[in-house]
Design an enzyme around this catalytic site. Structure first.
Site, short mmCIF file in Angstrom:
data_model
loop_
_atom_site.label_atom_id
_atom_site.label_comp_id
_atom_site.label_asym_id
_atom_site.label_seq_id
_atom_site.Cartn_x
_atom_site.Cartn_y
_atom_site.Cartn_z
N GLY A 276 0.81 -1.22 0.00
CA GLY A 276 0.00 0.00 0.00
C GLY A 276 0.83 1.26 0.00
O GLY A 276 0.34 2.36 -0.27
N ARG A 277 2.09 1.10 0.35
CA ARG A 277 2.98 2.27 0.36
C ARG A 277 4.43 1.89 0.08
O ARG A 277 5.31 2.75 0.13
CB ARG A 277 2.89 2.99 1.70
N ASP B 33 -2.72 6.56 2.86
CA ASP B 33 -2.25 7.66 2.03
C ASP B 33 -0.95 7.33 1.29
O ASP B 33 -0.38 8.19 0.62
CB ASP B 33 -2.05 8.92 2.89
N GLY B 34 -0.48 6.10 1.46
CA GLY B 34 0.73 5.70 0.75
C GLY B 34 2.01 6.25 1.36
O GLY B 34 3.10 6.06 0.83
N LYS C 8 9.79 2.46 0.91
CA LYS C 8 8.58 2.41 1.74
C LYS C 8 8.15 3.83 2.09
O LYS C 8 8.94 4.60 2.63
CB LYS C 8 8.86 1.62 3.02
N ARG D 197 14.59 0.05 1.69
CA ARG D 197 14.91 -1.21 2.36
C ARG D 197 15.29 -2.30 1.36
O ARG D 197 14.90 -2.24 0.19
CB ARG D 197 13.81 -1.63 3.33
N ASP E 33 0.66 -11.25 6.75
CA ASP E 33 1.22 -10.42 5.69
C ASP E 33 2.54 -9.78 6.11
O ASP E 33 3.21 -9.15 5.30
CB ASP E 33 0.23 -9.33 5.25
P1 AMP Z 1 1.24 -3.13 8.33
O1 AMP Z 1 0.46 -3.83 9.40
O2 AMP Z 1 1.85 -1.83 8.74
O3 AMP Z 1 2.28 -4.05 7.76
O4 AMP Z 1 0.24 -2.74 7.16
C1 AMP Z 1 -0.83 -3.55 6.73
C2 AMP Z 1 -1.27 -3.16 5.35
O5 AMP Z 1 -1.69 -1.80 5.30
C3 AMP Z 1 -0.20 -3.30 4.28
O6 AMP Z 1 -0.81 -3.80 3.13
C4 AMP Z 1 0.30 -1.90 4.09
O7 AMP Z 1 0.81 -1.70 2.81
C5 AMP Z 1 -0.96 -1.09 4.33
N1 AMP Z 1 -0.68 0.25 4.85
C6 AMP Z 1 -0.25 0.60 6.07
N2 AMP Z 1 -0.11 1.93 6.17
C7 AMP Z 1 -0.46 2.46 4.97
C8 AMP Z 1 -0.53 3.77 4.44
N3 AMP Z 1 -0.22 4.85 5.16
N4 AMP Z 1 -0.94 3.92 3.17
C9 AMP Z 1 -1.26 2.86 2.42
N5 AMP Z 1 -1.23 1.60 2.86
C10 AMP Z 1 -0.82 1.39 4.13
MG MG Z 2 3.01 -5.03 6.61
#
Ligand code: AMP
Ligand code: MG
Length: 508
Positions: free
Chosen positions: A100-101, A129-130, A117, A180, A260
């Site tokens: 997502g980002r 918001d990416g 990232k 990364r 994930d």
């Molecule tokens: P995480 O638990 O931080 O690994 O994130 C879970 C999911 O949410 C992943 O698919 C990330 O890419 C997405 N994600 C987290 N934060 C954001 C963000 N600010 N914008 C877009 N996608 C996000």
């Molecule tokens: Mg993640």
């Protein structure tokens, strides 16, 4: 350089690229470019990582590199994409997720995938918001490199760049991008994605890619009925068992062990609300959003098994021939997958015992070791004594003179002296005549410095004010965590009172 005018120029990093994940095809990702950020600035760089990538010192410090690693100009030869995956979050099927980002720039000819990232919206951003904020990017950067220096399998980080572009979280913050690096960012969730959506050809393609690239020994293995996918599951389980042993031994809590966030290579990935334990509280929950304590420190090994079970479920269509159930649905025989997961139950405790024995400086294994380890941990837990300081002081004690006075720094940490003295005596007997050598081994196995929350906090506060020198100094110390670094003694001390009030959540 203005981000809008720079988009056409490609940065020549000298990196050579090869086709990797992108060969899987359109079902696996969307090609897209990072989105620019205005007026980027350097936050931190890992010189060690730069050298491993083969980047010249001069180029890594250049304006061109700054723009490229912020996503403002493409790296020559890169072919950026965001991948799709799914996953179980906090024990519940979350459906489609994806990068997502994070944007994968490509794979170098040395087999290193490079990701940005926080590089902007992708088709998988959902409500996000990416972007990534400065504080969490600094934490990911510092911890990736610190874990590597501790010998823990992990994704690496080359650099962090920042921009004053505002990013809304609980408060307004500013944007940052972490570059990364890992051999692969494929997650358990990638497999779950294709299994749950019934795309079994793609599932096989992904599994074949992972086997051929990273687990070639699984292709012709004769174990588990000669099924390469069952052997893959077993091999991933073995790596995950070793990873969990590393985490537990060093006192690391990941905080968000969703499927994930589980690497198919058994690496630590996706640093979010992680924490190194201060006091040894086995039930410690480091993620403020984890109200149930699902990802508490002492639950990590079992959660890893739960996640491996999810991976096994996802691989079932490849592991077992499907049979039609009475209601027309496909049913898979789980026997082979369960057999592949079974070794985890012995591999993890064995790996943990080995890791703890290394902390005790012991090279051979004896039946009494397990009790010796368990009683030390029980004592630490009973008083929530500082985990890192205990092992480090014990190391110095063994490396030094074998008298009572030399044990005082260890004794100072604990109130229950009779139990400690009894334990020290038993350990002395176990060590025997090999004391100095054992002490040396212990000093090389028990870090003086770990990235405690309050240390991260200190350098983040300075960075927010535009001073990045504490951050770089901390990064340098953490890159050699077993050395003494006398100039930075305070970073090896007990956490201050306010450390326990730091709240780190999923917000990043
Ligand atoms: P995480 O638990 O931080 O690994 O994130 C879970 C999911 O949410 C992943 O698919 C990330 O890419 C997405 N994600 C987290 N934060 C954001 C963000 N600010 N914008 C877009 N996608 C996000
Ligand atoms: Mg993640």
């Amino acid at each position: 350089m203005n981000a809008n005018t720079s988009a056409a120029v490609a940065a020549d990093s000298g990196l050579h690229w090869q086709e990797g994940f992108s060969r899987l095809g359109d079902a696996f990702f969307t090609r897209l470019s990072p989105r620019p950020l205005p007026s980027p600035y350097w936050v931190g760089t890992s010189r060690a990582m730069a050298r491993e990538l083969g980047l010249s010192d001069e180029w890594v410090a250049s304006q061109e590199a700054l723009e490229a690693f912020t996503g403002n100009i493409p790296l020559a030869g890169s072919d950026p994409l965001a991948s799709v995956y799914s996953g179980h979050q906090f024990g519940v099927w979350a459906g489609q997720l994806g990068d997502g980002r994070a944007i994968l720039l490509g794979e170098t000819d040395k087999g290193q995938e490079i990701q940005l990232k926080g590089a902007g919206l992708t088709p998988y951003s959902r409500m996000g918001d990416g972007r990534a904020v400065l504080r969490s990017s600094i934490r990911e950067f510092l911890c990736s490199e610190a874990m590597h220096a501790l010998g823990v399998p992990t994704s690496r980080a080359l650099c962090v760049t920042g921009s004053n572009a505002p990013v809304r979280r609980e408060t307004m913050e500013t944007a940052a991008v972490v570059t990364r690096v890992a051999p692969s960012f494929v997650r358990f969730g990638h497999f779950e994605h294709f299994a749950y959506s019934g795309q079994h050809d793609e599932l096989r393609k992904l599994a074949d890619y992972v086997i051929d690239r990273y687990y070639p020994e699984c292709r012709n293995a004769t174990t588990l009925a000669g099924n390469p996918y069952a052997n893959l599951l077993q091999a991933v389980s073995a790596r995950t068992a070793r990873l969990m042993a590393h985490w537990q031994a060093v006192g690391f809590c990941h905080g968000v062990m969703n499927t994930d966030n589980m690497s198919i290579l058994g690496l630590t990935i996706d640093y979010g609300p992680f924490q190194f334990l201060d006091g040894f509280n086995p039930a410690h929950i480091c993620n403020h959003s984890d109200t149930q304590g699902r990802y508490a420190y002492n639950r990590q090994p079992n959660i890893a098994y739960w996640n491996l079970f999810c991976l096994g479920q996802a691989l079932l269509p490849l592991i077992s021939p499907a049979a039609e159930s009475g209601n027309g649905e496909q049913e898979f025989d789980q026997e082979l997958a369960l057999a592949a997961l079974e070794p985890y139950k012995t591999q993890f405790p064995e790996a943990l015992e080995n890791a703890m024995r290394a902390k005790l400086g012991l090279v051979d294994s004896r039946p009494e070791d397990r009790e010796l380890i368990e009683s030390a941990l029980k004592l630490l837990a009973s008083e929530q004594a500082d985990y890192t300081i205990f092992w480090r002081r014990l190391s110095h004690h063994i490396a030094g003179t074998p008298d009572r006075a030399a044990a005082e720094p260890v004794r100072d940490i604990l109130l229950d002296r009779p139990t400690l003295d009894d334990w020290l005596q038993r350990f002395d007997v176990r060590v025997g005549a090999d004391r100095a050598e054992t002490g040396r081994r212990m000093l090389a196995a028990n870090p003086k410095f770990v990235l405690r929350n309050h240390l991260g906090e200190e350098v983040i506060q300075a960075a927010k004010l535009g001073d990045f020198s504490p951050l770089q100094a901390l990064a340098d110390v953490l890159s050699a965590p077993f050395d003494e670094h006398p100039a930075h003694e305070s970073w090896a001390g007990f956490p201050p009172e306010w450390a326990s009030t730091i709240e780190i959540s999923c917000s990043s």
